[in-house]
Write a protein that holds these residues in place. Structure first.
Motif, PDB file in Angstrom:
ATOM      1  N   ILE A   1      -3.666  -5.848  -4.970  1.00 25.75           N
ATOM      2  CA  ILE A   1      -3.120  -4.652  -4.321  1.00 25.75           C
ATOM      3  C   ILE A   1      -1.732  -4.384  -4.887  1.00 25.75           C
ATOM      4  N   GLY A   2      -1.532  -3.168  -5.422  1.00 23.78           N
ATOM      5  CA  GLY A   2      -0.240  -2.809  -5.993  1.00 23.78           C
ATOM      6  C   GLY A   2      -0.042  -1.307  -6.042  1.00 23.78           C
ATOM      7  N   ASP A   3       1.165  -0.895  -6.413  1.00 24.81           N
ATOM      8  CA  ASP A   3       1.515   0.533  -6.380  1.00 24.81           C
ATOM      9  C   ASP A   3       1.663   1.176  -7.759  1.00 24.81           C
ATOM     10  N   GLN A   4       1.526   0.412  -8.833  1.00 24.16           N
ATOM     11  CA  GLN A   4       1.721   0.991 -10.167  1.00 24.16           C
ATOM     12  C   GLN A   4       0.461   0.868 -11.023  1.00 24.16           C
ATOM     13  N   LEU A   5       0.142   1.958 -11.707  1.00 23.40           N
ATOM     14  CA  LEU A   5      -1.053   1.974 -12.557  1.00 23.40           C
ATOM     15  C   LEU A   5      -0.904   1.134 -13.811  1.00 23.40           C
ATOM     16  N   PHE A   6       0.220   1.288 -14.513  1.00 31.97           N
ATOM     17  CA  PHE A   6       0.342   0.708 -15.847  1.00 31.97           C
ATOM     18  C   PHE A   6       0.683  -0.774 -15.857  1.00 31.97           C
ATOM     19  N   THR A   7       1.090  -1.302 -14.734  1.00 33.71           N
ATOM     20  CA  THR A   7       1.317  -2.744 -14.649  1.00 33.71           C
ATOM     21  C   THR A   7       0.272  -3.370 -13.730  1.00 33.71           C
ATOM     22  N   ASP A   8       0.286  -2.998 -12.464  1.00 37.01           N
ATOM     23  CA  ASP A   8      -0.564  -3.626 -11.453  1.00 37.01           C
ATOM     24  C   ASP A   8      -2.054  -3.407 -11.703  1.00 37.01           C
ATOM     25  N   VAL A   9      -2.480  -2.157 -11.695  1.00 32.41           N
ATOM     26  CA  VAL A   9      -3.901  -1.824 -11.814  1.00 32.41           C
ATOM     27  C   VAL A   9      -4.436  -2.203 -13.198  1.00 32.41           C
TER      28      VAL A   9
END
Length: 167
Positions: free
Chosen positions: A114-122
């Motif tokens: 679970i995270g809030d950033q596309l380019f790092t987290d997802v």
């Protein structure tokens, strides 16, 4: 073209996720980003975050914080929530997503990020083969490098929402 950045799920907040349902579905490990996922950027763990982790542990989840922040930030947040953590994670590198699963004793089939950033987290979670949930950032005030990435994220999310039929 942007599919490698598309989240598996996109919700308004970490705090609206149905964790009981995820547990019933067989998930046992939860890996979380901290800033703008659980609390505003740089904020200490608040009562809502503390209550969430207490609830998750009671349900039977293993939890791990996975952050690109330095140890001082991550350890101080963790002092309040008392879970596993990995600092300076170098997301989106898959190395520490895998390490988090090792720590939790889980695998790609029963772990969610679970995270809030596309380019790092997802992107990192997808590369590691982990189901992921993108949450909307808690606070719009962010560091400049993140603000710049948010403009690019809006483009990707436009195509994601178009493909998913979300308006």
């Amino acid at each position: 073209m942007f599919r490698c950045f598309f989240p598996d799920e996109y919700v308004d907040s970490t705090y609206v996720i149905d964790f009981e349902k995820l547990y019933q579905e067989g998930y046992r490990g939860l890996i979380f980003d901290i800033d703008n996922t659980l609390v505003p950027h740089g904020a200490p763990a608040d009562t809502r975050a503390i209550a969430l982790f207490r609830r998750l542990k009671k349900l039977g989840f293993g939890c791990c914080l996975l952050s690109n922040n330095q140890k001082k930030r991550v350890a101080s947040f963790n002092d309040a929530v008392q879970v596993n953590y990995i600092e300076n994670a170098h997301k989106p590198s898959v190395r520490n997503y895998n390490r988090a699963m090792e720590i939790l004793g889980t695998n790609t089939e029963n772990t969610i990020f679970i995270g809030d950033q596309l380019f790092t987290d997802v992107y990192g979670a997808k590369r590691a083969g982990i189901r992921n949930i993108l949450v909307k950032p808690i606070d719009p005030k962010e560091e400049i490098q993140i603000v710049l990435k948010r403009y690019l994220e809006k483009i990707v999310l436009y195509f994601y929402e178009k493909e998913e039929g979300i308006s």
